[in-house]
Design a protein around this motif. Structure first.
Motif: not given
Length: 171
Positions: A141-161
């Protein structure tokens, strides 16, 4: 003329050397931890050959990125990194070319999302945003906004850790 292609096993010594040079710091370990991580990623279950990509110029490997299998809960996802460019070739668009090739290939494979830990001043220009905005939690959790994601639009992005490939757990 630079070529962007899948890595060949024969590229690996050059890849490990360039990664060491790209991540070298005066105060850090020599070689940097990213070198051992990369060597382990090449051998782990999460290794995806088509997502280990090099930039080659005049027969010399000048950049590399690897994206490995990770999971969000039990749903497959991708973890990008490390990404390396030889210091004398940085700020010439090589990292951008590697990121774009990774995005195209991952979308072509039907993947939903790529995550990474990186500079908030660099990756957003390629569409990455804080993973938390997509409901993806960092392993730390200390990574904060440095942990980033790029959705690819191919399928739904799952939520979770997010869970990286096994070698990352030993960092």
């Amino acid at each position: 003329m630079m070529e962007v292609r899948s890595e060949h096993i024969s590229d690996r010594p050059a890849i490990l050397e360039l990664t060491g040079r790209a991540f070298a710091t005066e105060e850090g370990p020599n070689p940097p931890v990213e070198v051992a991580l990369l060597a382990e990623l090449f051998e782990c279950d999460g290794y995806l050959p088509g997502l280990s990509i090099v930039a080659v110029d005049a027969g010399m490997v000048i950049g590399h990125t690897i994206t490995t299998r990770g999971f969000i809960g039990d749903q497959p996802a991708l973890g990008l990194g490390p990404i390396s460019v030889l210091p004398e070739h940085q700020r010439q668009g090589i990292g951008a070319a590697l990121l774009e090739e990774t995005r195209i290939r991952a979308a072509g494979l039907g993947e939903s999302v790529i995550v990474l830990l990186g500079h908030t001043s660099y990756y957003p220009r390629f569409g990455y945003r804080p993973a938390s905005e997509l409901g993806i939690e960092a392993p730390d959790p200390q990574w904060g906004d440095y942990f980033m994601a790029l959705p690819l639009g191919v399928s739904e992005v799952p939520a979770g850790t997010f869970r990286y490939a096994e070698p990352f757990t030993r960092l």
